[in-house]
Design an enzyme around this catalytic site. Structure first.
Site, short mmCIF file in Angstrom:
data_model
loop_
_atom_site.label_atom_id
_atom_site.label_comp_id
_atom_site.label_asym_id
_atom_site.label_seq_id
_atom_site.Cartn_x
_atom_site.Cartn_y
_atom_site.Cartn_z
N HIS A 14 -49.82 16.67 -57.46
CA HIS A 14 -48.51 17.06 -56.91
C HIS A 14 -47.61 15.86 -56.66
O HIS A 14 -46.38 16.00 -56.66
CB HIS A 14 -48.69 17.89 -55.64
CG HIS A 14 -48.96 19.34 -55.91
ND1 HIS A 14 -48.63 20.35 -55.04
CD2 HIS A 14 -49.52 19.94 -56.98
CE1 HIS A 14 -48.99 21.51 -55.57
NE2 HIS A 14 -49.55 21.28 -56.74
N HIS A 20 -58.76 23.13 -62.40
CA HIS A 20 -59.10 24.26 -61.54
C HIS A 20 -60.59 24.56 -61.53
O HIS A 20 -61.02 25.51 -60.89
CB HIS A 20 -58.26 25.48 -61.90
CG HIS A 20 -56.85 25.38 -61.38
ND1 HIS A 20 -55.85 26.23 -61.73
CD2 HIS A 20 -56.29 24.47 -60.52
CE1 HIS A 20 -54.72 25.87 -61.10
NE2 HIS A 20 -54.97 24.81 -60.37
N TRP A 39 -62.49 29.06 -58.25
CA TRP A 39 -62.49 29.49 -59.65
C TRP A 39 -63.92 29.56 -60.20
O TRP A 39 -64.21 30.34 -61.10
CB TRP A 39 -61.68 28.51 -60.50
CG TRP A 39 -60.20 28.56 -60.31
CD1 TRP A 39 -59.32 29.33 -61.04
CD2 TRP A 39 -59.40 27.83 -59.37
NE1 TRP A 39 -58.03 29.09 -60.60
CE2 TRP A 39 -58.05 28.19 -59.59
CE3 TRP A 39 -59.69 26.90 -58.36
CZ2 TRP A 39 -56.99 27.66 -58.84
CZ3 TRP A 39 -58.63 26.37 -57.61
CH2 TRP A 39 -57.31 26.75 -57.85
N ARG A 87 -55.64 17.36 -56.08
CA ARG A 87 -54.36 18.10 -56.02
C ARG A 87 -53.24 17.22 -55.47
O ARG A 87 -52.09 17.33 -55.92
CB ARG A 87 -54.54 19.36 -55.16
CG ARG A 87 -53.35 20.30 -55.29
CD ARG A 87 -53.61 21.69 -54.74
NE ARG A 87 -52.63 22.62 -55.28
CZ ARG A 87 -51.80 23.34 -54.55
NH1 ARG A 87 -51.83 23.28 -53.23
NH2 ARG A 87 -50.92 24.14 -55.12
C1 HEM Z 1 -55.24 24.42 -56.30
C2 HEM Z 1 -51.60 26.47 -58.76
C3 HEM Z 1 -52.06 23.11 -62.21
C4 HEM Z 1 -55.39 20.86 -59.56
C5 HEM Z 1 -54.20 25.23 -56.66
C6 HEM Z 1 -53.74 26.35 -55.89
C7 HEM Z 1 -52.72 26.93 -56.58
C8 HEM Z 1 -52.54 26.17 -57.79
C9 HEM Z 1 -51.94 28.18 -56.19
C10 HEM Z 1 -54.31 26.78 -54.54
C11 HEM Z 1 -53.70 25.98 -53.39
C12 HEM Z 1 -54.31 26.39 -52.08
O1 HEM Z 1 -54.15 27.56 -51.70
O2 HEM Z 1 -54.97 25.55 -51.44
C13 HEM Z 1 -51.46 25.77 -59.94
C14 HEM Z 1 -50.60 26.17 -61.04
C15 HEM Z 1 -50.74 25.23 -62.01
C16 HEM Z 1 -51.69 24.24 -61.52
C17 HEM Z 1 -49.72 27.40 -61.04
C18 HEM Z 1 -50.12 25.16 -63.38
C19 HEM Z 1 -49.71 26.20 -64.03
C20 HEM Z 1 -52.92 22.15 -61.73
C21 HEM Z 1 -53.14 20.88 -62.35
C22 HEM Z 1 -54.07 20.22 -61.59
C23 HEM Z 1 -54.44 21.12 -60.51
C24 HEM Z 1 -52.41 20.38 -63.60
C25 HEM Z 1 -54.65 18.86 -61.79
C26 HEM Z 1 -54.72 18.25 -62.96
C27 HEM Z 1 -55.71 21.69 -58.51
C28 HEM Z 1 -56.84 21.48 -57.62
C29 HEM Z 1 -56.81 22.53 -56.68
C30 HEM Z 1 -55.66 23.33 -57.03
C31 HEM Z 1 -57.89 20.38 -57.72
C32 HEM Z 1 -57.80 22.79 -55.54
C33 HEM Z 1 -57.28 22.20 -54.25
C34 HEM Z 1 -58.17 22.46 -53.07
O3 HEM Z 1 -59.34 22.81 -53.21
O4 HEM Z 1 -57.67 22.29 -51.95
N1 HEM Z 1 -53.45 25.13 -57.81
N2 HEM Z 1 -52.11 24.60 -60.28
N3 HEM Z 1 -53.70 22.26 -60.62
N4 HEM Z 1 -55.04 22.82 -58.15
FE1 HEM Z 1 -53.61 23.73 -59.23
#
Ligand code: HEM
Length: 286
Positions: free
Chosen positions: A38, A162, A178, A34
């Site tokens: 970001h 995700h 997820w 992430r």
């Molecule tokens: C986690 C939103 C696209 C990788 C999250 C979280 C949200 C989110 C709300 C949870 C954050 C937290 O509470 O810790 C979104 C939205 C996206 C998007 C709205 C696009 C519409 C992506 C993309 C990637 C990604 C493109 C990487 C290629 C991750 C990963 C996590 C995460 C690996 C888990 C982080 C953790 O376990 O701490 N995302 N995301 N996301 N996202 Fe996304």
């Protein structure tokens, strides 16, 4: 201190820190992915601003953006690597760490090139508000990713990340993973999206998400509204189904899209040297 340019040594040290038994599901991997995303996902193709060059999250204006809540954990995990290899820029470290983490969690190999530089002040940071909002739908997702220069197929492929990690109430307000095994990369996110029934749920903090109770796990799996937008939208949905059915195809497309993501806004000459790095410290590492 390690030899300048020894990326193999850096990669080895990143691999060693992935195992974090006290943290989340026992791995730093998901939050590192992430961080990489970001750091790059602020890119705006029209103004050619944002992107992974600069490592702007070291500054409050970007690091303190609510959209980046929790990513300080990822940056802290990586700090010993930076201390051991001080010649390496944060911008390279963050992108490389995401790519190594994906591979180590059984994901695809993703090509990566060094040479990013770190801003020396906060004068060139992208404005807040460029990262996607999980509470929204397909129009918003397209608006955000088209701005970076991605198409519908690439949007769906990237969303497959995700499969990793979880949402945290104290970060985004959402809650839960997820998939049942969130430290292993696969196409399960797409399979579960297609196969399971997802019920709307309002959490006690008022945040709305979708859930499926997993009996074996005795835990609820989750989907963001923006995740389910992919299966509800007629252009996105065929890609969700393709990736659910064909893991090899997903890995190939994810690798290409993630490699593109971490290169957004970076211009290189024929030798791979970055040519548009100004206001920066570090420079090209040969
Ligand atoms: C986690 C939103 C696209 C990788 C999250 C979280 C949200 C989110 C709300 C949870 C954050 C937290 O509470 O810790 C979104 C939205 C996206 C998007 C709205 C696009 C519409 C992506 C993309 C990637 C990604 C493109 C990487 C290629 C991750 C990963 C996590 C995460 C690996 C888990 C982080 C953790 O376990 O701490 N995302 N995301 N996301 N996202 Fe996304």
């Amino acid at each position: 201190m390690s030899n300048s340019g020894n990326y193999e040594a850096v990669a080895a040290d990143i691999k060693k820190l992935l195992h974090q038994p006290e943290y989340d599901d026992g791995s730093a991997g998901p939050v590192l992915v992430r961080l990489a995303w970001h750091s790059a996902g602020t890119y705006d193709a029209e103004t050619d601003t944002g992107g992974s060059n600069g490592a702007g999250m070291r500054y409050e204006a970007e690091g303190g953006d609510p959209a980046n809540a929790g990513l300080q954990h990822a940056r802290t995990f990586l700090e010993p690597v930076k201390e051991k290899h001080p010649w390496l820029t944060y911008a390279d470290l963050w992108t490389l760490a995401g790519i190594i983490a994906i591979k180590e969690m059984d994901g695809p190999t993703i090509p990566w090139k060094p040479g990013r530089t770190d801003y020396v002040d906060d004068s060139k940071l992208p404005p807040r508000g460029r990262l996607p909002d999980g509470a929204q739908g397909a129009d918003h997702v397209r608006f955000i990713f088209y701005r970076m220069g991605f198409n519908d197929q690439e949007i769906v492929a990237l969303s497959g990340a995700h499969n990793l990690g979880r949402t945290h109430k104290d970060r985004s307000g959402f809650h839960g993973p997820w998939v049942p095994n969130p430290t292993r990369f696969s196409n399960q996110y797409f399979r579960l999206m297609v196969e399971l029934e997802w019920k709307p749920k309002t959490l006690d903090n008022g945040v709305k998400q979708f859930v499926h109770y997993d009996e074996d796990l005795d835990e609820e799996l989750m989907m963001l509204p923006s995740d389910l937008a992919l299966i509800q939208d007629k252009e996105f949905a065929p890609w969700v189904k393709k990736y659910a059915a064909d893991k090899e195809l997903f890995y190939r497309d994810f690798s290409a899209a993630f490699a593109k993501l971490v290169e957004l806004g970076i211009k290189r000459d024929e030798s791979g040297k970055i040519v548009n790095a100004d206001n920066v410290k570090g420079g090209y590492i040969s």
